[in-house]
Design a protein around this motif. Structure first.
Motif, PDB file in Angstrom:
ATOM      1  N   MET A  45     -12.039  -2.933 -12.045  1.00 51.97           N
ATOM      2  CA  MET A  45     -10.915  -3.160 -11.163  1.00 51.97           C
ATOM      3  C   MET A  45      -9.732  -2.341 -11.678  1.00 51.97           C
ATOM      4  O   MET A  45      -9.375  -2.404 -12.837  1.00 51.97           O
ATOM      5  CB  MET A  45     -10.573  -4.641 -11.153  1.00 51.97           C
ATOM      6  CG  MET A  45      -9.462  -4.991 -10.234  1.00 51.97           C
ATOM      7  SD  MET A  45      -9.383  -6.793 -10.134  1.00 51.97           S
ATOM      8  CE  MET A  45      -7.808  -6.949  -9.427  1.00 51.97           C
ATOM      9  N   THR A  46      -9.137  -1.570 -10.787  1.00 51.55           N
ATOM     10  CA  THR A  46      -8.006  -0.744 -11.190  1.00 51.55           C
ATOM     11  C   THR A  46      -6.703  -1.449 -10.833  1.00 51.55           C
ATOM     12  O   THR A  46      -6.616  -2.164  -9.839  1.00 51.55           O
ATOM     13  CB  THR A  46      -8.046   0.620 -10.487  1.00 51.55           C
ATOM     14  OG1 THR A  46      -7.948   0.404  -9.083  1.00 51.55           O
ATOM     15  CG2 THR A  46      -9.319   1.361 -10.808  1.00 51.55           C
ATOM     16  N   THR A  47      -5.732  -1.226 -11.650  1.00 56.26           N
ATOM     17  CA  THR A  47      -4.410  -1.779 -11.371  1.00 56.26           C
ATOM     18  C   THR A  47      -3.448  -0.636 -11.145  1.00 56.26           C
ATOM     19  O   THR A  47      -3.491   0.379 -11.842  1.00 56.26           O
ATOM     20  CB  THR A  47      -3.914  -2.646 -12.542  1.00 56.26           C
ATOM     21  OG1 THR A  47      -3.882  -1.847 -13.710  1.00 56.26           O
ATOM     22  CG2 THR A  47      -4.824  -3.843 -12.749  1.00 56.26           C
ATOM     23  N   LEU A  48      -2.600  -0.780 -10.166  1.00 61.33           N
ATOM     24  CA  LEU A  48      -1.609   0.233  -9.867  1.00 61.33           C
ATOM     25  C   LEU A  48      -0.358  -0.018 -10.686  1.00 61.33           C
ATOM     26  O   LEU A  48      -0.014  -1.157 -10.986  1.00 61.33           O
ATOM     27  CB  LEU A  48      -1.246   0.202  -8.377  1.00 61.33           C
ATOM     28  CG  LEU A  48      -2.358   0.566  -7.406  1.00 61.33           C
ATOM     29  CD1 LEU A  48      -1.884   0.324  -5.981  1.00 61.33           C
ATOM     30  CD2 LEU A  48      -2.762   2.009  -7.569  1.00 61.33           C
ATOM     31  N   ALA A  49       0.322   1.046 -11.022  1.00 61.30           N
ATOM     32  CA  ALA A  49       1.604   0.906 -11.697  1.00 61.30           C
ATOM     33  C   ALA A  49       2.578   0.244 -10.730  1.00 61.30           C
ATOM     34  O   ALA A  49       2.426   0.342  -9.509  1.00 61.30           O
ATOM     35  CB  ALA A  49       2.119   2.280 -12.109  1.00 61.30           C
ATOM     36  N   PRO A  50       3.577  -0.455 -11.243  1.00 59.37           N
ATOM     37  CA  PRO A  50       4.528  -1.133 -10.352  1.00 59.37           C
ATOM     38  C   PRO A  50       5.190  -0.195  -9.341  1.00 59.37           C
ATOM     39  O   PRO A  50       5.412  -0.576  -8.202  1.00 59.37           O
ATOM     40  CB  PRO A  50       5.555  -1.718 -11.315  1.00 59.37           C
ATOM     41  CG  PRO A  50       4.830  -1.895 -12.601  1.00 59.37           C
ATOM     42  CD  PRO A  50       3.840  -0.771 -12.650  1.00 59.37           C
TER      43      PRO A  50
ATOM     44  N   ALA B 224       3.865   2.617  -8.032  1.00 60.38           N
ATOM     45  CA  ALA B 224       2.865   2.962  -7.027  1.00 60.38           C
ATOM     46  C   ALA B 224       2.633   1.793  -6.077  1.00 60.38           C
ATOM     47  O   ALA B 224       2.475   1.988  -4.869  1.00 60.38           O
ATOM     48  CB  ALA B 224       1.566   3.375  -7.694  1.00 60.38           C
ATOM     49  N   ARG B 225       2.623   0.590  -6.616  1.00 58.16           N
ATOM     50  CA  ARG B 225       2.433  -0.599  -5.778  1.00 58.16           C
ATOM     51  C   ARG B 225       3.617  -0.777  -4.838  1.00 58.16           C
ATOM     52  O   ARG B 225       3.443  -1.074  -3.655  1.00 58.16           O
ATOM     53  CB  ARG B 225       2.262  -1.828  -6.661  1.00 58.16           C
ATOM     54  CG  ARG B 225       1.683  -2.999  -5.919  1.00 58.16           C
ATOM     55  CD  ARG B 225       1.345  -4.166  -6.816  1.00 58.16           C
ATOM     56  NE  ARG B 225       0.961  -3.736  -8.160  1.00 58.16           N
ATOM     57  CZ  ARG B 225       1.352  -4.335  -9.268  1.00 58.16           C
ATOM     58  NH1 ARG B 225       2.132  -5.382  -9.222  1.00 58.16           N
ATOM     59  NH2 ARG B 225       0.964  -3.900 -10.452  1.00 58.16           N
TER      60      ARG B 225
ATOM     61  N   TRP C 271       2.298   8.160   4.907  1.00 55.41           N
ATOM     62  CA  TRP C 271       2.346   9.049   3.754  1.00 55.41           C
ATOM     63  C   TRP C 271       2.589   8.248   2.476  1.00 55.41           C
ATOM     64  O   TRP C 271       1.958   8.492   1.453  1.00 55.41           O
ATOM     65  CB  TRP C 271       3.433  10.101   3.953  1.00 55.41           C
ATOM     66  CG  TRP C 271       3.655  10.949   2.754  1.00 55.41           C
ATOM     67  CD1 TRP C 271       2.786  11.856   2.209  1.00 55.41           C
ATOM     68  CD2 TRP C 271       4.812  10.957   1.936  1.00 55.41           C
ATOM     69  NE1 TRP C 271       3.348  12.428   1.100  1.00 55.41           N
ATOM     70  CE2 TRP C 271       4.596  11.902   0.912  1.00 55.41           C
ATOM     71  CE3 TRP C 271       6.020  10.279   1.965  1.00 55.41           C
ATOM     72  CZ2 TRP C 271       5.539  12.168  -0.060  1.00 55.41           C
ATOM     73  CZ3 TRP C 271       6.959  10.551   0.994  1.00 55.41           C
ATOM     74  CH2 TRP C 271       6.709  11.476   0.005  1.00 55.41           C
ATOM     75  N   LEU C 272       3.493   7.290   2.537  1.00 61.70           N
ATOM     76  CA  LEU C 272       3.747   6.451   1.374  1.00 61.70           C
ATOM     77  C   LEU C 272       2.609   5.459   1.134  1.00 61.70           C
ATOM     78  O   LEU C 272       2.233   5.184  -0.001  1.00 61.70           O
ATOM     79  CB  LEU C 272       5.061   5.688   1.552  1.00 61.70           C
ATOM     80  CG  LEU C 272       6.335   6.517   1.526  1.00 61.70           C
ATOM     81  CD1 LEU C 272       7.519   5.653   1.929  1.00 61.70           C
ATOM     82  CD2 LEU C 272       6.548   7.142   0.176  1.00 61.70           C
ATOM     83  N   TRP C 273       2.058   4.926   2.218  1.00 64.26           N
ATOM     84  CA  TRP C 273       1.039   3.886   2.124  1.00 64.26           C
ATOM     85  C   TRP C 273      -0.302   4.457   1.653  1.00 64.26           C
ATOM     86  O   TRP C 273      -0.910   3.959   0.714  1.00 64.26           O
ATOM     87  CB  TRP C 273       0.898   3.235   3.483  1.00 64.26           C
ATOM     88  CG  TRP C 273       0.059   2.008   3.558  1.00 64.26           C
ATOM     89  CD1 TRP C 273      -0.611   1.376   2.561  1.00 64.26           C
ATOM     90  CD2 TRP C 273      -0.196   1.248   4.732  1.00 64.26           C
ATOM     91  NE1 TRP C 273      -1.272   0.270   3.037  1.00 64.26           N
ATOM     92  CE2 TRP C 273      -1.030   0.165   4.366  1.00 64.26           C
ATOM     93  CE3 TRP C 273       0.187   1.363   6.056  1.00 64.26           C
ATOM     94  CZ2 TRP C 273      -1.478  -0.773   5.279  1.00 64.26           C
ATOM     95  CZ3 TRP C 273      -0.251   0.424   6.960  1.00 64.26           C
ATOM     96  CH2 TRP C 273      -1.070  -0.637   6.583  1.00 64.26           C
ATOM     97  N   PHE C 274      -0.767   5.516   2.313  1.00 66.63           N
ATOM     98  CA  PHE C 274      -2.086   6.070   2.022  1.00 66.63           C
ATOM     99  C   PHE C 274      -2.036   7.376   1.233  1.00 66.63           C
ATOM    100  O   PHE C 274      -3.059   7.862   0.781  1.00 66.63           O
ATOM    101  CB  PHE C 274      -2.856   6.335   3.313  1.00 66.63           C
ATOM    102  CG  PHE C 274      -3.076   5.110   4.135  1.00 66.63           C
ATOM    103  CD1 PHE C 274      -3.812   4.055   3.655  1.00 66.63           C
ATOM    104  CD2 PHE C 274      -2.527   5.008   5.400  1.00 66.63           C
ATOM    105  CE1 PHE C 274      -4.019   2.917   4.410  1.00 66.63           C
ATOM    106  CE2 PHE C 274      -2.725   3.884   6.167  1.00 66.63           C
ATOM    107  CZ  PHE C 274      -3.468   2.836   5.676  1.00 66.63           C
ATOM    108  N   GLY C 275      -0.867   7.979   1.136  1.00 64.00           N
ATOM    109  CA  GLY C 275      -0.747   9.252   0.440  1.00 64.00           C
ATOM    110  C   GLY C 275      -0.957  10.447   1.332  1.00 64.00           C
ATOM    111  O   GLY C 275      -1.079  11.566   0.863  1.00 64.00           O
ATOM    112  N   GLU C 276      -1.014  10.250   2.648  1.00 66.01           N
ATOM    113  CA  GLU C 276      -1.167  11.375   3.565  1.00 66.01           C
ATOM    114  C   GLU C 276      -0.556  11.030   4.918  1.00 66.01           C
ATOM    115  O   GLU C 276      -0.391   9.864   5.257  1.00 66.01           O
ATOM    116  CB  GLU C 276      -2.634  11.740   3.748  1.00 66.01           C
ATOM    117  CG  GLU C 276      -3.468  10.634   4.355  1.00 66.01           C
ATOM    118  CD  GLU C 276      -4.919  11.017   4.470  1.00 66.01           C
ATOM    119  OE1 GLU C 276      -5.545  10.612   5.451  1.00 66.01           O
ATOM    120  OE2 GLU C 276      -5.425  11.705   3.587  1.00 66.01           O
ATOM    121  N   VAL C 277      -0.212  12.066   5.653  1.00 60.78           N
ATOM    122  CA  VAL C 277       0.311  11.862   7.002  1.00 60.78           C
ATOM    123  C   VAL C 277      -0.870  11.765   7.959  1.00 60.78           C
ATOM    124  O   VAL C 277      -1.982  12.166   7.618  1.00 60.78           O
ATOM    125  CB  VAL C 277       1.257  13.014   7.428  1.00 60.78           C
ATOM    126  CG1 VAL C 277       2.484  13.033   6.555  1.00 60.78           C
ATOM    127  CG2 VAL C 277       0.559  14.337   7.392  1.00 60.78           C
TER     128      VAL C 277
END
Length: 85
Positions: free
Chosen positions: A1-6, A8-9, A59-65
């Motif tokens: 399980m990966t955790t995102l940095a605060p 990135a979250r 873009w912010l949510w998924f990293g792409e437009v």
């Protein structure tokens, strides 16, 4: 399980919120425009801000437009480059 940095979250949640708010604003502008017959004044501002939120949110949510927007921009840039030659 990966955790995102605060950060990135937070960016992911901000993108989610912008996308949802943008969709609501665009739907509101379309509904009001359909009832009144035109989109002017505050409704036009709501539509513009909503559209910008819908473009920036994924873009912010998924990293792409959205892919169609990206393809359209690439096609326009390619057309402009060909016109310069």
């Amino acid at each position: 399980m990966t955790t995102l940095a605060p950060i990135a979250r937070g960016r992911k949640y901000l993108g989610m919120a912008l996308t949802i708010i943008g969709a609501i604003l665009v739907a509101y502008a379309i509904a009001i425009g359909g009832l009144t017959g035109s989109i002017i004044g505050a409704t036009a501002y709501a539509a513009t801000i909503g559209w910008l939120c819908v473009m920036v949110g994924p873009w912010l949510w998924f990293g792409e437009v959205p892919r169609t927007v990206l393809e359209r921009v690439r096609a326009e840039v390619a057309k402009l480059k060909r016109a310069e030659r």
